[in-house]
Design an enzyme around this catalytic site. Structure first.
Site, short mmCIF file in Angstrom:
data_model
loop_
_atom_site.label_atom_id
_atom_site.label_comp_id
_atom_site.label_asym_id
_atom_site.label_seq_id
_atom_site.Cartn_x
_atom_site.Cartn_y
_atom_site.Cartn_z
N ASN A 82 0.09 5.74 0.07
CA ASN A 82 -0.76 6.92 -0.15
C ASN A 82 0.09 8.17 -0.20
OD1 ASN A 82 -1.30 6.01 2.81
ND2 ASN A 82 -2.24 8.00 2.92
N ASP A 83 -0.29 9.24 0.41
CA ASP A 83 0.26 10.58 0.18
C ASP A 83 1.77 10.69 -0.06
OD1 ASP A 83 -2.17 10.58 1.43
OD2 ASP A 83 -1.60 11.90 3.05
N TRP A 114 0.82 -1.22 0.00
CA TRP A 114 0.00 0.00 0.00
C TRP A 114 0.85 1.27 0.00
CZ3 TRP A 114 -5.00 1.80 -0.06
CH2 TRP A 114 -5.18 3.11 0.40
N TRP A 133 -4.46 0.02 3.66
CA TRP A 133 -3.92 1.06 4.53
C TRP A 133 -3.69 0.49 5.93
CZ3 TRP A 133 -4.90 3.33 9.16
CH2 TRP A 133 -4.26 4.55 9.42
N ASP A 144 -0.69 16.69 9.36
CA ASP A 144 -0.05 16.94 8.06
C ASP A 144 0.67 18.29 7.99
OD1 ASP A 144 -1.35 14.53 7.57
OD2 ASP A 144 -3.01 15.47 6.50
C1 FRU Z 1 -4.57 11.82 3.52
C2 FRU Z 1 -4.30 11.27 4.91
C3 FRU Z 1 -3.58 12.29 5.77
C4 FRU Z 1 -2.89 11.42 6.78
C5 FRU Z 1 -2.52 10.22 5.97
C6 FRU Z 1 -2.57 8.92 6.72
O1 FRU Z 1 -4.70 10.81 2.56
O2 FRU Z 1 -5.52 10.87 5.51
O3 FRU Z 1 -4.41 13.27 6.33
O4 FRU Z 1 -1.76 12.03 7.34
O5 FRU Z 1 -3.42 10.17 4.88
O6 FRU Z 1 -2.06 7.89 5.94
#
Ligand code: FRU
Length: 450
Positions: free
Chosen positions: A13-14, A11, A38, A143
């Site tokens: 993400n950001d 996985w 996730w 964040d």
């Molecule tokens: C955005 C988010 C952020 C957080 C992260 C957790 O996609 O929800 O706000 O820090 O992903 O993985």
């Protein structure tokens, strides 16, 4: 996948901690080393010379169990006056310890052990805690994005203040001790939906804020006054795809001073195709930000050409369709004049194939604007895949719409005069045809990826 970054497995993400150091671009990212879903969030790491070809590196930061940390959420990198990079991120622990993401998040620092940025060592010595907001109740606080400003530094954080999604602003002189100043921007509805991944950057003399409010990523262009209050002049969406294909972007200020946007392209099939591929989620193509006519403009960042075969040029005649076996990896450029309509079918199966697939892009130019839509109703056989209609509008410039389209297996990204529309699609292997028709005589340039 060739030009889109994804994890070797599992996985993602950001994008996090984007920085260029001694020529190398570093991309950190939210990563679960143990699964396709996730969870157990670490910071993955890769580096590149041009933001297109990436080298995978070991995980740079893991949750610090000894300090009760369960996840290392998103964050950023900021260089000090000597050019040394410092990292900021959100530390999440357990609910039992009062450290849940809803009301126990803290903002921690992490320091690289050397210039390779291979290891980021976290410290809670300068932790920011939610009680720093006095009487203001802040939830889902996370964040951090840190930027130099004047002789000091500004941090922005996302969250919910008094139930409304917002961007909060803090200042520091030494990058360690932070003072809460005020809410920089806030939503109107008390819906308890946090604004995630806020960014503040300065582009062509304007202050730009963007944030990911659990739906389409929004931006505001304006100015920051002496009291650090933001005055909005323009606003819009960075990409109407939202959670379907473009989310949680972060801006990278590179060594040449360019502002480059990198975003996460989530899957939109509930992870069904990821199980086959072994990885879930990728990064969008990098977009170069500028201000045009007072508004935000994003162009595909140059550099991709080096990874493509020489350009093939086609003359498109009004009313006649062009057809080509272009494959599943290419960049296409063309233009459209006021009053014209163009349809581009990508990732299409050949005529007569048993399972007909195609992703259809339609662009209609009026007198002043062009409307572009991506139709995914026939994109794949996967019943889990989202077919939500996607559309974007852009202003014509001198009666013209310049079009760039990037197609790579299961990503489609359309840029029309600086406005973007992204999509995730899940075609079969046979879907290699490209078909274009236009009501005017136009030229199409095709760059097949090597
Ligand atoms: C955005 C988010 C952020 C957080 C992260 C957790 O996609 O929800 O706000 O820090 O992903 O993985």
């Amino acid at each position: 996948m060739k030009l889109h970054f994804h994890a070797e497995k599992n996985w993602l993400n950001d994008p996090n901690g984007l920085v260029q150091l001694h020529g190398w671009y570093h991309l950190f990212y939210q990563y679960n080393p143990h699964g396709l879903e996730w969870g157990d969030i670490h910071w993955g790491h890769a580096r590149s010379r041009d933001l297109y070809r990436w080298e995978h590196l070991p995980v740079a930061m893991a949750p610090d169990a000894a300090r009760g940390e369960l996840h290392c959420f998103s964050g950023s990198c900021c260089k000090d006056a000597d050019g040394q990079p410092h990292f900021y991120y959100t530390s999440i622990g357990s609910e039992a310890d009062g450290r849940s993401h809803v009301d126990g998040a803290q903002q921690w620092m992490a320091e690289p052990t050397d210039d390779t940025l291979t290891v980021l060592k976290q410290t809670d010595a300068y932790a920011l805690k939610a009680d720093m907001h006095g009487s203001l109740t802040v939830k889902d606080w996370r964040d951090p994005c840190v930027v130099p400003y004047g002789d000091g530094y500004i941090m922005v954080l996302g969250g919910c203040a008094d139930h409304r999604g917002c961007v909060l602003l803090y200042t520091s002189d030494d990058m360690k001790h932070w003072t809460y100043r005020h809410v920089l921007a806030q939503g109107e509805t008390a819906d308890d939906v946090p604004w995630e991944c806020p960014n503040l950057c300065f582009v062509d003399g304007k202050a730009v804020i963007f944030y990911s409010p659990c739906r389409e990523v929004a931006y505001q262009v304006g100015t920051l006054d002496e009291a650090l209050c933001f005055h909005k002049e323009k606003q819009g969406l960075l990409d109407p795809a939202g959670r379907d294909a473009f989310y949680a972007p972060q801006v990278l200020r590179d060594e040449a001073g360019r502002a480059i946007l990198m975003g996460w392209m989530p899957e939109c099939d509930g992870g069904a195709d990821a199980a086959r591929r072994g990885w879930n989620g990728c990064m969008a193509m990098p977009r170069l930000l500028s201000i045009r006519h007072g508004n935000l403009y994003a162009a595909l960042l140059d550099g991709w050409q080096a990874w493509c075969e020489p350009c093939r040029s086609y003359a498109l005649h009004a009313g006649e369709a062009m057809q080509e076996k272009a494959g599943q990896h290419y960049v296409l450029q063309t233009a459209l004049k006021a009053g014209e309509t163009m349809t581009i079918a990508v990732l299409a199966t050949p005529e007569g194939a048993d399972l007909a697939e195609e992703t259809c892009i339609t662009m209609t130019a009026g007198a002043a604007h062009v409307c572009a839509a991506i139709d995914r109703t026939r994109s794949s056989q996967l019943k889990e895949a989202s077919v939500r209609p996607l559309a974007v509008q852009a202003a014509l410039e001198h009666g013209l719409a310049e079009v760039t389209l990037v197609v790579e297996e299961n990503t489609v990204e359309l840029c029309v005069n600086g406005r973007w529309l992204s999509a995730r699609v899940y075609p079969g292997r046979q879907a290699e045809e490209l078909r274009i028709a236009c009501t005017g005589n136009r030229e199409v340039r095709l760059f097949i990826m090597r």
